[in-house]
Design a protein around this motif. Structure first.
Motif, PDB file in Angstrom:
ATOM      1  N   VAL A 106       0.839  -1.185   0.000  1.00  0.00           N
ATOM      2  CA  VAL A 106       0.000   0.000   0.000  1.00  0.00           C
ATOM      3  C   VAL A 106       0.881   1.244   0.000  1.00  0.00           C
ATOM      4  O   VAL A 106       1.971   1.243   0.582  1.00  0.00           O
ATOM      5  N   THR A 107       0.440   2.302  -0.689  1.00  0.00           N
ATOM      6  CA  THR A 107       1.115   3.594  -0.708  1.00  0.00           C
ATOM      7  C   THR A 107       0.073   4.680  -0.474  1.00  0.00           C
ATOM      8  O   THR A 107      -0.957   4.713  -1.152  1.00  0.00           O
ATOM      9  N   ILE A 108       0.334   5.555   0.491  1.00  0.00           N
ATOM     10  CA  ILE A 108      -0.621   6.610   0.860  1.00  0.00           C
ATOM     11  C   ILE A 108       0.105   7.948   0.859  1.00  0.00           C
ATOM     12  O   ILE A 108       1.200   8.069   1.416  1.00  0.00           O
ATOM     13  N   SER A 109      -0.498   8.961   0.237  1.00  0.00           N
ATOM     14  CA  SER A 109       0.063  10.317   0.211  1.00  0.00           C
ATOM     15  C   SER A 109      -0.906  11.294   0.850  1.00  0.00           C
ATOM     16  O   SER A 109      -2.127  11.143   0.734  1.00  0.00           O
ATOM     17  N   ALA A 110      -0.353  12.301   1.531  1.00  0.00           N
ATOM     18  CA  ALA A 110      -1.165  13.342   2.162  1.00  0.00           C
ATOM     19  C   ALA A 110      -0.354  14.626   2.203  1.00  0.00           C
ATOM     20  O   ALA A 110       0.854  14.596   2.443  1.00  0.00           O
ATOM     21  N   ASN A 111      -1.005  15.754   1.926  1.00  0.00           N
ATOM     22  CA  ASN A 111      -0.344  17.054   2.001  1.00  0.00           C
ATOM     23  C   ASN A 111      -0.385  17.558   3.440  1.00  0.00           C
ATOM     24  O   ASN A 111      -1.468  17.683   4.027  1.00  0.00           O
ATOM     25  N   GLN A 112       0.803  17.857   3.978  1.00  0.00           N
ATOM     26  CA  GLN A 112       0.931  18.255   5.362  1.00  0.00           C
ATOM     27  C   GLN A 112       1.913  19.418   5.490  1.00  0.00           C
ATOM     28  O   GLN A 112       2.870  19.514   4.716  1.00  0.00           O
ATOM     29  N   PRO A 113       1.721  20.305   6.466  1.00  0.00           N
ATOM     30  CA  PRO A 113       2.720  21.353   6.701  1.00  0.00           C
ATOM     31  C   PRO A 113       4.004  20.752   7.245  1.00  0.00           C
ATOM     32  O   PRO A 113       4.027  19.600   7.698  1.00  0.00           O
ATOM     33  N   GLY A 114       5.071  21.522   7.192  1.00  0.00           N
ATOM     34  CA  GLY A 114       6.334  21.036   7.726  1.00  0.00           C
ATOM     35  C   GLY A 114       6.194  20.647   9.186  1.00  0.00           C
ATOM     36  O   GLY A 114       5.507  21.316   9.963  1.00  0.00           O
ATOM     37  N   SER A 115       6.847  19.547   9.557  1.00  0.00           N
ATOM     38  CA  SER A 115       6.685  19.050  10.929  1.00  0.00           C
ATOM     39  C   SER A 115       7.703  17.957  11.228  1.00  0.00           C
ATOM     40  O   SER A 115       8.333  17.407  10.327  1.00  0.00           O
ATOM     41  N   ILE A 116       7.847  17.659  12.510  1.00  0.00           N
ATOM     42  CA  ILE A 116       8.558  16.469  12.977  1.00  0.00           C
ATOM     43  C   ILE A 116       7.533  15.680  13.777  1.00  0.00           C
ATOM     44  O   ILE A 116       7.210  16.030  14.913  1.00  0.00           O
ATOM     45  N   ARG A 117       6.994  14.640  13.188  1.00  0.00           N
ATOM     46  CA  ARG A 117       5.889  13.908  13.799  1.00  0.00           C
ATOM     47  C   ARG A 117       6.125  12.403  13.701  1.00  0.00           C
ATOM     48  O   ARG A 117       7.083  11.933  13.068  1.00  0.00           O
ATOM     49  N   THR A 137       6.613   5.401  13.465  1.00  0.00           N
ATOM     50  CA  THR A 137       7.813   5.820  12.742  1.00  0.00           C
ATOM     51  C   THR A 137       7.912   7.344  12.759  1.00  0.00           C
ATOM     52  O   THR A 137       7.019   8.029  12.281  1.00  0.00           O
ATOM     53  N   GLY A 138       8.988   7.889  13.310  1.00  0.00           N
ATOM     54  CA  GLY A 138       9.204   9.328  13.336  1.00  0.00           C
ATOM     55  C   GLY A 138       9.809   9.813  12.026  1.00  0.00           C
ATOM     56  O   GLY A 138      10.571   9.096  11.374  1.00  0.00           O
ATOM     57  N   PHE A 139       9.444  11.047  11.632  1.00  0.00           N
ATOM     58  CA  PHE A 139       9.936  11.583  10.354  1.00  0.00           C
ATOM     59  C   PHE A 139       9.966  13.106  10.400  1.00  0.00           C
ATOM     60  O   PHE A 139       9.046  13.743  10.918  1.00  0.00           O
ATOM     61  N   SER A 140      11.044  13.688   9.842  1.00  0.00           N
ATOM     62  CA  SER A 140      11.164  15.143   9.700  1.00  0.00           C
ATOM     63  C   SER A 140      10.694  15.524   8.300  1.00  0.00           C
ATOM     64  O   SER A 140      11.350  15.193   7.312  1.00  0.00           O
ATOM     65  N   HIS A 141       9.567  16.218   8.240  1.00  0.00           N
ATOM     66  CA  HIS A 141       8.904  16.565   6.974  1.00  0.00           C
ATOM     67  C   HIS A 141       9.218  18.021   6.637  1.00  0.00           C
ATOM     68  O   HIS A 141       8.689  18.948   7.259  1.00  0.00           O
ATOM     69  N   TYR A 142      10.133  18.242   5.654  1.00  0.00           N
ATOM     70  CA  TYR A 142      10.529  19.596   5.262  1.00  0.00           C
ATOM     71  C   TYR A 142       9.651  20.104   4.126  1.00  0.00           C
ATOM     72  O   TYR A 142       9.430  19.401   3.136  1.00  0.00           O
ATOM     73  N   VAL A 143       9.175  21.349   4.285  1.00  0.00           N
ATOM     74  CA  VAL A 143       8.290  21.969   3.296  1.00  0.00           C
ATOM     75  C   VAL A 143       8.730  23.418   3.093  1.00  0.00           C
ATOM     76  O   VAL A 143       9.117  24.106   4.044  1.00  0.00           O
ATOM     77  N   LEU A 266      11.936  29.442   2.757  1.00  0.00           N
ATOM     78  CA  LEU A 266      12.713  28.576   3.627  1.00  0.00           C
ATOM     79  C   LEU A 266      12.174  27.141   3.538  1.00  0.00           C
ATOM     80  O   LEU A 266      10.969  26.938   3.433  1.00  0.00           O
ATOM     81  N   LEU A 267      13.072  26.174   3.598  1.00  0.00           N
ATOM     82  CA  LEU A 267      12.683  24.758   3.640  1.00  0.00           C
ATOM     83  C   LEU A 267      12.764  24.325   5.104  1.00  0.00           C
ATOM     84  O   LEU A 267      13.855  24.192   5.660  1.00  0.00           O
ATOM     85  N   CYS A 268      11.590  24.114   5.718  1.00  0.00           N
ATOM     86  CA  CYS A 268      11.540  23.973   7.182  1.00  0.00           C
ATOM     87  C   CYS A 268      10.616  22.830   7.621  1.00  0.00           C
ATOM     88  O   CYS A 268       9.762  22.372   6.873  1.00  0.00           O
ATOM     89  N   THR A 269      10.781  22.465   8.887  1.00  0.00           N
ATOM     90  CA  THR A 269       9.866  21.527   9.537  1.00  0.00           C
ATOM     91  C   THR A 269       8.859  22.262  10.409  1.00  0.00           C
ATOM     92  O   THR A 269       8.142  21.635  11.207  1.00  0.00           O
ATOM     93  N   ASN A 270       8.808  23.593  10.264  1.00  0.00           N
ATOM     94  CA  ASN A 270       7.869  24.379  11.069  1.00  0.00           C
ATOM     95  C   ASN A 270       7.259  25.511  10.241  1.00  0.00           C
ATOM     96  O   ASN A 270       7.593  25.682   9.086  1.00  0.00           O
TER      97      ASN A 270
END
Length: 270
Positions: A106-117, A137-143, A266-270
């Protein structure tokens, strides 16, 4: 007199047969107990489904698209719903996307703001399988986001410096500003870049001479470019670990002072 012993023998044989029958009747009861024990063991060893996250990555840094892939063993029924969940310290596990698996993948995509979640994949119960979820699973999502999403920390310079950030009504991306000063002057602004990895600046020199645009981390120059009259350019740098970045414009040689339009992200996680 000779008949009584015979009768006693018959009675004795009948009693022996009856007792033997009683003893034989205990055997099915023991088998039933063994069967019940086997059924209990089978229930304790009910089949389980395993869910595993195999990859998690940002697939679109502008839209903020987070894509998570995983496997389910054994494969669920066709048309099953698999959820992508994100952990919230106040609300627990929340679904942010879902998809139908192809076989056991399975592959799932979702648009999310930058975060560490923290994320996981989950599926509901399907007989004979109970509900199952992957390990968190923790992940740093840069946006990419506008550099002025967070207010300037400070601004200043020499020669009547002006650091004019466009208001949200005119620049909803929070990325645009115009900086200027008198002839021979300097203007700068300090930006909160904690949690950010890259900065990209589009620069347009709208003065009548040459200006120098610089990026500084304290007194350390992270990048610099000289711009001739009425030219455009980019000034992009990796800034991992830089919490306070200064964007500075200085007059090199002009008739009325530096004036530069900027569009910065800026490319950020926040």
């Amino acid at each position: 007199m000779g008949v009584r012993p015979f009768i006693g023998l018959v009675v004795g044989l009948s009693l022996s047969v009856s007792l033997a029958g009683c003893a034989a009747a205990a055997v099915p009861a023991q088998s039933a107990l063994s069967l019940q024990s086997s059924q209990t063991d089978a229930q304790a060893a009910a089949p389980t489904r395993t869910v595993k996250v195999t990859s998690i990555r940002t697939t679109d840094y502008t839209k903020g698209t987070l894509t998570v892939a995983g496997t389910l063993t054994p494969a669920p029924a066709a048309g099953s719903r698999v959820a992508l969940q994100r952990w919230s310290s106040t609300a627990g596990w929340q679904e942010i996307g879902h998809a139908t698996p192809s076989g056991g993948k399975v592959t799932i995509s979702a648009n999310q703001p930058g975060s560490i979640r923290t994320y996981r994949l989950a599926i509901g119960p399907q007989s004979p399988y109970a509900a199952a979820a992957s390990a968190p699973t923790g992940f740093s999502h840069y946006v990419w986001r506008g550099i002025y999403k967070k207010p300037l920390l400070a601004s200043g310079g020499t020669g009547h410096p002006q650091y004019n950030v466009a208001p949200p009504s005119e620049a909803p991306r929070r990325a645009e500003a115009e900086v200027l000063a008198d002839k021979g002057g300097v203007v700068w602004g300090d930006v909160n870049t904690a949690g950010c990895n890259w900065v990209k600046n589009w620069l347009g020199n709208i003065t009548d001479g040459t200006v120098r645009v610089s990026l500084l981390n304290g007194s350390t120059v992270r990048g610099s470019v000289d711009m001739a009259q009425e030219t455009e350019t980019w000034l992009n740098r990796q800034i991992l670990g830089v919490n306070r970045l200064r964007l500075q414009v200085a007059d090199v040689k002009s008739g009325y002072g530096p004036q530069v339009a900027t569009d910065s992200m800026l490319l950020c996680t926040n």
